[in-house]
Design a protein around this motif. Structure first.
Motif, mmCIF file in Angstrom:
data_model
loop_
_atom_site.group_PDB
_atom_site.id
_atom_site.type_symbol
_atom_site.label_atom_id
_atom_site.label_comp_id
_atom_site.label_asym_id
_atom_site.label_seq_id
_atom_site.Cartn_x
_atom_site.Cartn_y
_atom_site.Cartn_z
ATOM 1 N N TYR A 1 0.878 -1.097 -0.005
ATOM 2 C CA TYR A 1 -0.008 -0.065 0.181
ATOM 3 C C TYR A 1 0.636 1.385 0.176
ATOM 4 O O TYR A 1 0.672 2.279 -0.598
ATOM 5 C CB TYR A 1 -0.961 -0.096 1.095
ATOM 6 N N LYS B 1 -4.864 -7.786 -5.957
ATOM 7 C CA LYS B 1 -5.618 -8.342 -5.060
ATOM 8 C C LYS B 1 -6.703 -9.170 -5.325
ATOM 9 O O LYS B 1 -7.272 -10.154 -4.741
ATOM 10 C CB LYS B 1 -6.327 -7.511 -3.942
ATOM 11 N N TYR C 1 -9.741 -8.259 -6.548
ATOM 12 C CA TYR C 1 -11.182 -7.937 -6.220
ATOM 13 C C TYR C 1 -11.933 -7.566 -7.563
ATOM 14 O O TYR C 1 -11.556 -7.235 -8.311
ATOM 15 C CB TYR C 1 -10.891 -6.399 -5.625
ATOM 16 N N GLU D 1 -13.965 -1.983 -0.591
ATOM 17 C CA GLU D 1 -12.686 -1.900 0.075
ATOM 18 C C GLU D 1 -12.280 -0.549 0.000
ATOM 19 O O GLU D 1 -11.829 0.108 1.094
ATOM 20 C CB GLU D 1 -11.697 -2.639 -0.657
ATOM 21 N N SER D 2 -12.668 0.377 -0.967
ATOM 22 C CA SER D 2 -12.413 1.835 -1.114
ATOM 23 C C SER D 2 -13.357 2.411 -0.029
ATOM 24 O O SER D 2 -12.735 3.681 0.066
ATOM 25 C CB SER D 2 -12.440 2.216 -2.585
ATOM 26 N N ASP E 1 -11.933 0.182 3.933
ATOM 27 C CA ASP E 1 -10.444 -0.113 4.030
ATOM 28 C C ASP E 1 -9.521 1.025 4.217
ATOM 29 O O ASP E 1 -9.146 1.714 3.227
ATOM 30 C CB ASP E 1 -9.984 -1.009 3.329
ATOM 31 N N ASP E 2 -9.034 1.310 5.222
ATOM 32 C CA ASP E 2 -8.115 2.645 5.359
ATOM 33 C C ASP E 2 -6.749 2.253 4.476
ATOM 34 O O ASP E 2 -6.221 3.379 4.193
ATOM 35 C CB ASP E 2 -7.772 2.898 6.797
ATOM 36 N N ARG E 3 -6.328 1.141 4.279
ATOM 37 C CA ARG E 3 -5.132 0.738 3.720
ATOM 38 C C ARG E 3 -5.254 1.150 2.110
ATOM 39 O O ARG E 3 -4.535 1.584 1.548
ATOM 40 C CB ARG E 3 -4.712 -0.757 3.884
ATOM 41 N N ILE E 4 -6.532 0.782 1.645
ATOM 42 C CA ILE E 4 -6.680 1.130 0.309
ATOM 43 C C ILE E 4 -6.957 2.502 0.247
ATOM 44 O O ILE E 4 -6.423 2.905 -1.059
ATOM 45 C CB ILE E 4 -8.252 0.332 -0.099
ATOM 46 N N ARG F 1 -9.081 9.879 4.617
ATOM 47 C CA ARG F 1 -9.805 8.799 5.243
ATOM 48 C C ARG F 1 -11.424 9.035 5.254
ATOM 49 O O ARG F 1 -12.040 7.916 5.362
ATOM 50 C CB ARG F 1 -9.554 8.726 6.609
#
Length: 440
Positions: free
Chosen positions: A26, A69, A71, A79-80, A83-86, A94
């Protein structure tokens, strides 16, 4: 109108900094996006007016994450959003609301139907070389796979009936429908049905319907061909109608129409998608749609560097030369190419060897469907030009032909075979002659 990425950091964004490792996927992707992507690159794909879209920087980065990944568009949407990582990899804040699946699909279509997508792909390949993804041990593999078509396969009656209706819609658009009413014998083409309603178990009714449809289709085609200044879309429609009207039938000398046995070569199977074809990957695996041929490269062959898609009836290896050239245009030079026996095109192999490409192609196994000797049972000396049968008889052949990869047939005389104790394993011929070995 193109949207802009929001790079303004909030307190919650500062909280996330340092919590994602710098060696993680990421963080590395986020760094690459900051250094390589901007909205100006994608501007030609968008209008300067209208409602602002989501930033293509976000959507293109999302496609890279999907590739890594696995997806789906719906999974990427979630996920977008959560998920904070994405979000971090996307370079989004955020409180980002995420990318919906419809937008992902739309931007992907815009990107990869344009030269911009190809340019970004080539740029990505170049950067992959710099970081060692393409090294001396990179693996280039060529192979094919079947792609199912999205349209249903149609029978002959349905295709001709729907083809006539398609042409009539074009004629109505160009205000030519009055002429069609005088030509056609059937009057049900404006009904909202897939094909005429008849007693389909009655062969006479089916034969009558087939003749009516074929004659209506050909009359319509001939009438439009006499017109001047036919528009391209109408011209394409009547060419398709003429082909589907004739591909499965035979017109006798007395003007009757009857269905032919078997399947026509390169047969169209749907008027909705006229590029779909019948195909098979193996004798037991049938498919209606398309065949894709690809060349992969990089570490473990993980990156597609060339792709061609054609009808499902195209033979494996048809696009080998095109794929090699496409890979070069994409910035990838192929030192060694691996493939199965479908890619044993010797003329192409010789040509590419002169250009510096080696081939590792599997040789087809020698088989004999009759259960007798295969050519592996014969001792073949390509340098001396001799073939020795399992019982020790030797014949000569022309080595110049084999060097040019031309087919050579070697025949043994009947008198040599008649008294041979191995003759039942060698030939089924009652005369015990014309036993042959074909060289490659």
């Amino acid at each position: 109108m193109i949207g802009k990425a929001d790079r303004q950091m909030s307190f919650s964004d500062y909280w996330l900094l340092g919590k994602i490792s710098e060696v993680s996927y990421y963080h590395r992707l986020r760094t690459w996006v900051f250094n390589n992507l901007n909205e100006e690159m994608f501007q030609p794909l968008f209008s300067y007016y209208g409602r602002e879209s989501i930033s293509p920087v976000y959507t293109f980065t999302a496609m890279l994450i999907q590739f890594e990944k696995g997806y789906s568009d719906r999974e990427m949407e979630e996920e977008s959003r959560f998920d904070d990582r994405i979000k971090y990899a996307l370079t989004a804040p955020r409180d980002f609301d995420g990318i919906d699946a419809v937008t992902l699909c739309d931007h992907r279509k815009r990107l990869f139907n344009s030269e911009i997508g190809k340019e970004i792909f080539i740029k990505t390949i170049s950067q992959a070389k710099e970081v060692g993804l393409f090294n001396k041990d990179n693996l280039h593999i060529i192979d094919s796979f079947m792609i199912w078509g999205s349209c249903a396969r149609q029978d002959t009656y349905t295709m001709i009936y729907q083809g006539i209706k398609m042409v009539l819609r074009f004629m109505k658009f160009y205000e030519m429908e009055d002429a069609s009413k005088k030509i056609l014998k059937r009057t049900d083409y404006e009904e909202n049905i897939k094909k005429p309603k008849i007693a389909w178990e009655n062969e006479k009714e089916k034969a009558k319907l087939l003749e009516e449809l074929v004659k209506d289709a050909l009359s319509l085609v001939e009438n439009i061909k006499t017109k001047k200044d036919i528009k391209d879309d109408l011209k394409k429609a009547i060419e398709l109608l003429e082909r589907i009207a004739l591909q499965d039938v035979e017109i006798t000398n007395d003007g009757h129409v009857k269905m032919i046995k078997g399947t026509a070569k390169d047969r169209i199977i749907s008027v909705v998608d006229d590029e779909m074809r019948h195909g098979r990957k193996t004798s037991s695996k049938l498919s209606d749609g398309y065949k894709a041929e690809i060349i992969t490269g990089g570490e473990k062959g993980s990156v597609v560097v060339g792709i061609e898609v054609d009808g499902a009836n195209i033979a494996d290896g048809e696009h080998m030369s095109d794929l090699i050239e496409q890979s070069r245009r994409n910035g990838v030079d192929i030192d060694k190419l691996y493939g199965d026996c479908a890619y044993s095109d010797f003329e192409e192999i010789e040509k590419r060897k002169e250009e510096g490409t080696d081939f590792c192609i599997r040789v087809p196994e020698a088989t004999n469907p009759s259960g007798g000797f295969s050519k592996e049972e014969f001792k073949i000396d390509l340098e001396k030009g001799t073939v020795e049968c399992p019982n020790g008889h030797i014949k000569q052949f022309d080595t110049e032909k084999t060097q040019k990869h031309e087919q050579v047939t070697v025949k043994f005389r009947a008198e040599e075979c008649n008294d041979c104790p191995l003759k039942d394993q060698c030939t089924k011929s009652k005369k015990r002659e014309n036993n042959k070995y074909t060289s490659i």
